[in-house]
Design a protein around this motif. Sequence first.
Motif, PDB file in Angstrom:
ATOM      1  N   THR A   9     -49.989  17.005  78.408  1.00 44.02           N
ATOM      2  CA  THR A   9     -49.525  15.946  79.199  1.00 44.02           C
ATOM      3  C   THR A   9     -48.992  16.269  80.591  1.00 44.02           C
ATOM      4  O   THR A   9     -48.474  17.329  80.637  1.00 44.02           O
ATOM      5  N   LEU A  10     -48.795  15.346  81.626  1.00 42.03           N
ATOM      6  CA  LEU A  10     -48.094  15.463  82.713  1.00 42.03           C
ATOM      7  C   LEU A  10     -46.713  15.889  82.412  1.00 42.03           C
ATOM      8  O   LEU A  10     -46.127  16.541  82.990  1.00 42.03           O
ATOM      9  N   GLU A  11     -46.187  14.989  81.358  1.00 39.55           N
ATOM     10  CA  GLU A  11     -44.632  15.454  80.917  1.00 39.55           C
ATOM     11  C   GLU A  11     -44.722  16.712  80.507  1.00 39.55           C
ATOM     12  O   GLU A  11     -43.732  17.326  80.974  1.00 39.55           O
ATOM     13  N   THR A  12     -45.355  17.160  79.924  1.00 32.60           N
ATOM     14  CA  THR A  12     -45.202  18.706  79.332  1.00 32.60           C
ATOM     15  C   THR A  12     -45.366  19.546  80.525  1.00 32.60           C
ATOM     16  O   THR A  12     -44.606  20.446  80.583  1.00 32.60           O
ATOM     17  N   CYS A  20     -42.522  23.391  83.945  1.00 32.35           N
ATOM     18  CA  CYS A  20     -41.827  23.950  85.395  1.00 32.35           C
ATOM     19  C   CYS A  20     -40.447  24.072  85.261  1.00 32.35           C
ATOM     20  O   CYS A  20     -39.882  25.021  85.714  1.00 32.35           O
ATOM     21  N   GLU A  21     -40.112  22.973  84.721  1.00 37.72           N
ATOM     22  CA  GLU A  21     -38.564  23.023  84.770  1.00 37.72           C
ATOM     23  C   GLU A  21     -37.953  24.122  83.819  1.00 37.72           C
ATOM     24  O   GLU A  21     -37.009  24.818  84.408  1.00 37.72           O
ATOM     25  N   GLN A  22     -38.690  24.361  82.653  1.00 35.54           N
ATOM     26  CA  GLN A  22     -38.163  25.543  81.881  1.00 35.54           C
ATOM     27  C   GLN A  22     -38.307  26.752  82.435  1.00 35.54           C
ATOM     28  O   GLN A  22     -37.488  27.772  82.539  1.00 35.54           O
ATOM     29  N   MET A  23     -39.596  27.092  83.228  1.00 35.92           N
ATOM     30  CA  MET A  23     -39.935  28.140  83.785  1.00 35.92           C
ATOM     31  C   MET A  23     -38.998  28.383  84.982  1.00 35.92           C
ATOM     32  O   MET A  23     -38.742  29.619  85.233  1.00 35.92           O
ATOM     33  N   HIS A  24     -38.396  27.435  85.893  1.00 35.91           N
ATOM     34  CA  HIS A  24     -37.497  27.388  86.716  1.00 35.91           C
ATOM     35  C   HIS A  24     -36.282  28.166  86.401  1.00 35.91           C
ATOM     36  O   HIS A  24     -35.802  29.043  86.846  1.00 35.91           O
ATOM     37  N   GLU A  25     -35.813  27.655  85.210  1.00 34.94           N
ATOM     38  CA  GLU A  25     -34.563  28.362  84.589  1.00 34.94           C
ATOM     39  C   GLU A  25     -34.810  29.643  84.176  1.00 34.94           C
ATOM     40  O   GLU A  25     -34.121  30.638  84.498  1.00 34.94           O
ATOM     41  N   LEU A  26     -35.564  29.963  83.454  1.00 31.21           N
ATOM     42  CA  LEU A  26     -36.282  31.334  83.251  1.00 31.21           C
ATOM     43  C   LEU A  26     -36.345  32.320  84.418  1.00 31.21           C
ATOM     44  O   LEU A  26     -35.941  33.558  84.342  1.00 31.21           O
ATOM     45  N   CYS A  73     -56.256  29.921  74.311  1.00 29.00           N
ATOM     46  CA  CYS A  73     -55.099  29.044  74.874  1.00 29.00           C
ATOM     47  C   CYS A  73     -55.674  28.076  75.565  1.00 29.00           C
ATOM     48  O   CYS A  73     -56.478  28.319  76.679  1.00 29.00           O
ATOM     49  N   HIS A  74     -55.526  26.659  75.064  1.00 31.05           N
ATOM     50  CA  HIS A  74     -56.058  25.407  75.974  1.00 31.05           C
ATOM     51  C   HIS A  74     -55.253  25.218  77.319  1.00 31.05           C
ATOM     52  O   HIS A  74     -55.724  24.794  78.336  1.00 31.05           O
ATOM     53  N   TYR A  75     -53.927  25.507  76.995  1.00 26.55           N
ATOM     54  CA  TYR A  75     -53.002  25.163  78.130  1.00 26.55           C
ATOM     55  C   TYR A  75     -53.103  25.781  79.419  1.00 26.55           C
ATOM     56  O   TYR A  75     -53.422  24.985  80.487  1.00 26.55           O
TER      57      TYR A  75
END
Length: 300
Positions: free
Chosen positions: A150-153, A158-164, A185-187
């Motif tokens: 979903t859009l939320e995911t 993106c937020e998690q990748m920013h931290e990483l 991988c569908h994502y």
Amino acid sequence: MNRKEFLQKSLFGAATVAVASSPLAFTSCAPAKKSTATLNLSFQEGTAPGKSLNEKFDYMEKMGIVGFEPGGRNLANRINEIQEALKGRNIKVSAICAGFDGFILAEDPAVKAQFDSTMRDIIAAAGELGSTGVIMVPAFNGQKPCMPHTLETRAYLCEQMHELGEYALKHNTTVILEPLNRRECHYMRQVADAAAVCRDSKSAGVKCMGDFWHMQEETSDYAAFMAAGTEYLQHVHVASRGNRQMPGEDGEVDNYVAGFKALKEMNYPHYVSFECGCKGEREVSLPAAVELLRAQWELA
Ligand code: MG
């Protein structure tokens, strides 16, 4: 003005506009810019024959292979071993291939926590080894329970990748998103999609890559790499394109010229790394694959 004259005038006008606005029209008149890119080939640990790292590196040096891509599992405990074996050689660690536990889009907080801690350990070790980055996939099809598509995911990713990414920058390395294909991988299935996640993560430590084997859903290898550009494209994997064996072992389909053309035009500075099996005799297929890739690079 009759209809015929009008049409001729309009077509002439359209042609003039097309010539003036087409970048191709200019590049065809201007002398072609010489690419300064070189084909920096890299092997994963299982690619070269040899019982020890030293035997493998001896073999790779003879072939002019300049990159080594180890797996990330247990990497922190292997830093010395890898550094010692690379000492005095013209081979560097290209990228680190995954090796973490859990996954970033896990719904189970314990599985996500496993990812967070093991991935950070690998990133720190990758930095010590001078790696361009650590390769990761957001979620394989088999990894469940997984956050919904979903859009939320995507915003969460993106937020998690920013931290990483920021963590990786502190360790002088990056995290590299690898798009796969829908069977695995569908994502994330296209290089441009991964590049857009890099952009939206808003961290210079978040990069992406292309894998010629997985790039089956791209309509153009050239456009796929160009969509990422040097801002985001940090690594490339190569294999034969029919069965993921040595490049060349699937015959005519093993064509990398369009992708290489993009890499040359963008002066791609990183590595093209073997991630593949071997159908035939390794001692025969591997040198032939290296030769094939070098010939296609020249052609591109
Ligand atoms: Mg790959």
